[in-house]
Design a protein around this motif. Sequence first.
Motif, PDB file in Angstrom:
ATOM      1  N   LEU A 156       0.815  -1.215   0.000  1.00 17.44           N
ATOM      2  CA  LEU A 156       0.000   0.000   0.000  1.00 17.44           C
ATOM      3  C   LEU A 156       0.849   1.266   0.000  1.00 17.44           C
ATOM      4  CD1 LEU A 156      -2.704  -0.991   2.659  1.00 17.44           C
ATOM      5  CD2 LEU A 156      -2.954  -0.985   0.171  1.00 17.44           C
ATOM      6  N   LYS A 157       2.151   1.114  -0.036  1.00 18.38           N
ATOM      7  CA  LYS A 157       3.049   2.254   0.170  1.00 18.38           C
ATOM      8  C   LYS A 157       2.774   3.395  -0.802  1.00 18.38           C
ATOM      9  CE  LYS A 157       7.966   3.449   0.382  1.00 18.38           C
ATOM     10  NZ  LYS A 157       9.340   2.991   0.068  1.00 18.38           N
ATOM     11  N   LEU A 158       2.715   3.127  -2.108  1.00 19.93           N
ATOM     12  CA  LEU A 158       2.501   4.188  -3.093  1.00 19.93           C
ATOM     13  C   LEU A 158       1.139   4.861  -2.913  1.00 19.93           C
ATOM     14  CD1 LEU A 158       4.008   2.749  -6.399  1.00 19.93           C
ATOM     15  CD2 LEU A 158       4.846   4.682  -5.061  1.00 19.93           C
ATOM     16  N   LEU A 159       0.127   4.044  -2.612  1.00 23.01           N
ATOM     17  CA  LEU A 159      -1.209   4.621  -2.411  1.00 23.01           C
ATOM     18  C   LEU A 159      -1.233   5.525  -1.181  1.00 23.01           C
ATOM     19  CD1 LEU A 159      -3.477   1.516  -3.174  1.00 23.01           C
ATOM     20  CD2 LEU A 159      -3.125   3.527  -4.612  1.00 23.01           C
ATOM     21  N   LEU A 160      -0.577   5.100  -0.114  1.00 24.15           N
ATOM     22  CA  LEU A 160      -0.545   5.901   1.104  1.00 24.15           C
ATOM     23  C   LEU A 160       0.236   7.198   0.898  1.00 24.15           C
ATOM     24  CD1 LEU A 160       0.002   3.080   3.755  1.00 24.15           C
ATOM     25  CD2 LEU A 160      -2.102   4.359   3.309  1.00 24.15           C
ATOM     26  N   LEU A 161       1.341   7.098   0.151  1.00 26.86           N
ATOM     27  CA  LEU A 161       2.108   8.314  -0.151  1.00 26.86           C
ATOM     28  C   LEU A 161       1.269   9.307  -0.960  1.00 26.86           C
ATOM     29  CD1 LEU A 161       5.703   7.034  -1.036  1.00 26.86           C
ATOM     30  CD2 LEU A 161       5.085   8.633   0.807  1.00 26.86           C
ATOM     31  N   ALA A 162       0.572   8.800  -1.970  1.00 22.57           N
ATOM     32  CA  ALA A 162      -0.279   9.668  -2.789  1.00 22.57           C
ATOM     33  C   ALA A 162      -1.356  10.317  -1.936  1.00 22.57           C
ATOM     34  CB  ALA A 162      -0.910   8.856  -3.925  1.00 22.57           C
ATOM     35  N   GLN A 163      -1.959   9.540  -1.038  1.00 23.36           N
ATOM     36  CA  GLN A 163      -3.005  10.079  -0.170  1.00 23.36           C
ATOM     37  C   GLN A 163      -2.447  11.170   0.748  1.00 23.36           C
ATOM     38  OE1 GLN A 163      -4.705   7.264   2.635  1.00 23.36           O
ATOM     39  NE2 GLN A 163      -6.705   8.246   2.491  1.00 23.36           N
ATOM     40  N   LEU A 164      -1.281  10.919   1.334  1.00 23.47           N
ATOM     41  CA  LEU A 164      -0.652  11.913   2.215  1.00 23.47           C
ATOM     42  C   LEU A 164      -0.387  13.220   1.474  1.00 23.47           C
ATOM     43  CD1 LEU A 164       1.904   9.693   4.163  1.00 23.47           C
ATOM     44  CD2 LEU A 164       0.037  11.018   5.166  1.00 23.47           C
ATOM     45  N   SER A 189      14.328   5.255  -0.932  1.00 24.15           N
ATOM     46  CA  SER A 189      13.162   4.698  -1.619  1.00 24.15           C
ATOM     47  C   SER A 189      12.089   5.752  -1.870  1.00 24.15           C
ATOM     48  CB  SER A 189      12.573   3.540  -0.803  1.00 24.15           C
ATOM     49  OG  SER A 189      11.998   4.007   0.396  1.00 24.15           O
ATOM     50  N   ILE A 190      12.041   6.795  -1.021  1.00 28.81           N
ATOM     51  CA  ILE A 190      11.028   7.849  -1.202  1.00 28.81           C
ATOM     52  C   ILE A 190      11.216   8.542  -2.551  1.00 28.81           C
ATOM     53  CG2 ILE A 190      10.230  10.095  -0.355  1.00 28.81           C
ATOM     54  CD1 ILE A 190       9.239   7.812   1.332  1.00 28.81           C
ATOM     55  N   TYR A 191      12.481   8.759  -2.942  1.00 28.81           N
ATOM     56  CA  TYR A 191      12.742   9.447  -4.207  1.00 28.81           C
ATOM     57  C   TYR A 191      12.239   8.618  -5.399  1.00 28.81           C
ATOM     58  CZ  TYR A 191      15.531  13.023  -1.894  1.00 28.81           C
ATOM     59  OH  TYR A 191      15.931  14.074  -1.119  1.00 28.81           O
ATOM     60  N   SER A 192      12.489   7.304  -5.362  1.00 27.63           N
ATOM     61  CA  SER A 192      12.018   6.462  -6.461  1.00 27.63           C
ATOM     62  C   SER A 192      10.493   6.354  -6.441  1.00 27.63           C
ATOM     63  CB  SER A 192      12.653   5.081  -6.391  1.00 27.63           C
ATOM     64  OG  SER A 192      12.321   4.431  -5.178  1.00 27.63           O
ATOM     65  N   ASP A 193       9.907   6.357  -5.228  1.00 23.66           N
ATOM     66  CA  ASP A 193       8.445   6.319  -5.127  1.00 23.66           C
ATOM     67  C   ASP A 193       7.828   7.571  -5.767  1.00 23.66           C
ATOM     68  OD1 ASP A 193       8.428   3.901  -3.759  1.00 23.66           O
ATOM     69  OD2 ASP A 193       8.561   4.863  -1.795  1.00 23.66           O
ATOM     70  N   MET A 194       8.459   8.711  -5.555  1.00 24.39           N
ATOM     71  CA  MET A 194       7.934   9.955  -6.121  1.00 24.39           C
ATOM     72  C   MET A 194       8.003   9.937  -7.653  1.00 24.39           C
ATOM     73  SD  MET A 194       6.774  11.469  -3.609  1.00 24.39           S
ATOM     74  CE  MET A 194       6.902  11.635  -1.834  1.00 24.39           C
ATOM     75  N   GLU A 195       9.020   9.278  -8.186  1.00 23.82           N
ATOM     76  CA  GLU A 195       9.114   9.155  -9.643  1.00 23.82           C
ATOM     77  C   GLU A 195       7.959   8.310 -10.191  1.00 23.82           C
ATOM     78  OE1 GLU A 195      12.903   7.672 -10.752  1.00 23.82           O
ATOM     79  OE2 GLU A 195      14.015   9.385  -9.935  1.00 23.82           O
ATOM     80  N   TYR A 196       7.621   7.249  -9.469  1.00 21.72           N
ATOM     81  CA  TYR A 196       6.501   6.411  -9.895  1.00 21.72           C
ATOM     82  C   TYR A 196       5.174   7.183  -9.828  1.00 21.72           C
ATOM     83  CZ  TYR A 196       9.383   2.178  -9.998  1.00 21.72           C
ATOM     84  OH  TYR A 196      10.330   1.235 -10.307  1.00 21.72           O
ATOM     85  N   LEU A 197       5.003   7.964  -8.766  1.00 17.48           N
ATOM     86  CA  LEU A 197       3.774   8.749  -8.640  1.00 17.48           C
ATOM     87  C   LEU A 197       3.673   9.794  -9.754  1.00 17.48           C
ATOM     88  CD1 LEU A 197       3.556   9.312  -4.763  1.00 17.48           C
ATOM     89  CD2 LEU A 197       2.217   7.745  -6.178  1.00 17.48           C
ATOM     90  N   THR A 198       4.816  10.345 -10.143  1.00 13.65           N
ATOM     91  CA  THR A 198       4.827  11.309 -11.257  1.00 13.65           C
ATOM     92  C   THR A 198       4.438  10.621 -12.554  1.00 13.65           C
ATOM     93  OG1 THR A 198       6.542  12.633 -10.167  1.00 13.65           O
ATOM     94  CG2 THR A 198       6.229  12.958 -12.541  1.00 13.65           C
ATOM     95  N   LEU A 199       4.966   9.428 -12.775  1.00 13.87           N
ATOM     96  CA  LEU A 199       4.609   8.661 -13.975  1.00 13.87           C
ATOM     97  C   LEU A 199       3.131   8.307 -13.975  1.00 13.87           C
ATOM     98  CD1 LEU A 199       7.666   6.235 -14.249  1.00 13.87           C
ATOM     99  CD2 LEU A 199       7.102   8.134 -15.793  1.00 13.87           C
ATOM    100  N   ALA A 200       2.546   8.173 -12.778  1.00 14.33           N
ATOM    101  CA  ALA A 200       1.122   7.838 -12.673  1.00 14.33           C
ATOM    102  C   ALA A 200       0.227   9.043 -12.896  1.00 14.33           C
ATOM    103  CB  ALA A 200       0.834   7.231 -11.304  1.00 14.33           C
ATOM    104  N   GLY A 201       0.827  10.247 -13.007  1.00 20.15           N
ATOM    105  CA  GLY A 201       0.031  11.427 -13.333  1.00 20.15           C
ATOM    106  C   GLY A 201      -0.036  12.488 -12.259  1.00 20.15           C
TER     107      GLY A 201
END
Length: 327
Positions: free
Chosen positions: A9-17, A48-60
Amino acid sequence: MAKGPRQKLKLLLLAQLLLEQSDEEHPLSTGTLIANLERQGVCAERKSIYSDMEYLTLAGLDVQLRRDGPHRGWFIGARSFQLPELKLLVDAVQSSRFLTQRKSGELIRKLERLASTHQAQELQRQVYVSGRVKTMNESIYYHVDQLHTSIHSRQSITFRYFDYDFRRRKVYRHNGKTYRVRPYGLIWNSENYYLVALDEDSGQIRHYRVDKMSAITLTGETFPLRKEDFDLASYGQKHFGMYHGSELTVTLRAENRMSGVIFDRFGMDIIAVPDGPDHFTIKLPLVMSPQFFGWLFGLEGGVQLIAPPEAVQAYQARLAAAAAQYP
């Protein structure tokens, strides 16, 4: 660091935050993000936060990082609705007469979720609209949706129509008669929604206030309607305050200073003919009603009704009746 069962759930929780708690004025530091994730049973490391942010950017998501200044951290930049747009929508919801107080509150709370929690505080606005009276009919919100469906699918509908007595009780017209009509369109006039429809019993085009309709049912029976068969804009322009009356082609003579008033009411496409150095005339079809005569009287002689004779006589009769009440 061991990964817990909630790690996926990490990416979803980051996006929600980020969506709920960050904006340009309130970025979230990497440490704050990690602490929030850990409180929800998800482990994270700074890299890992930096790579997570790249994925969220790719997701829109428009994830931004502020590296300088006292307020450094991650935040959402562009959103589907910017704060000024949300403020405009909140003002429109609050000032809409056809929405009840409860429904207005529900919609505004939903709009607040489109902003960060910090920005949402700015959306808790109070808009004063002179003379506003909120509707008592909670179901209008869903009625409008039903009517749009019937209009789009060209389906006849049935409904009952009511007024309120002085005790605020519903009194159904024609002893609770069920109306059956072919919906043509919706008009927003004088802070109310009106349905314009063909009454199947009389074969006449009529309009009904949506907040006074109940038990709306789509019949499933369709009807043909071409755009050239009915002009909704023209219908709305002819009716002052959506009052019924006889339609006549009238001639109005106005002082030049009243041109703005005339164009505001009838649009820029009407033909204005000069009539001397200080006046102009217009001809257009209008429905003779108390609302039209009231509009004319309120212009204090700046606009005169000069033809046809039956319209002038009807206006004179209205003026005489009003004067007789104040001898």
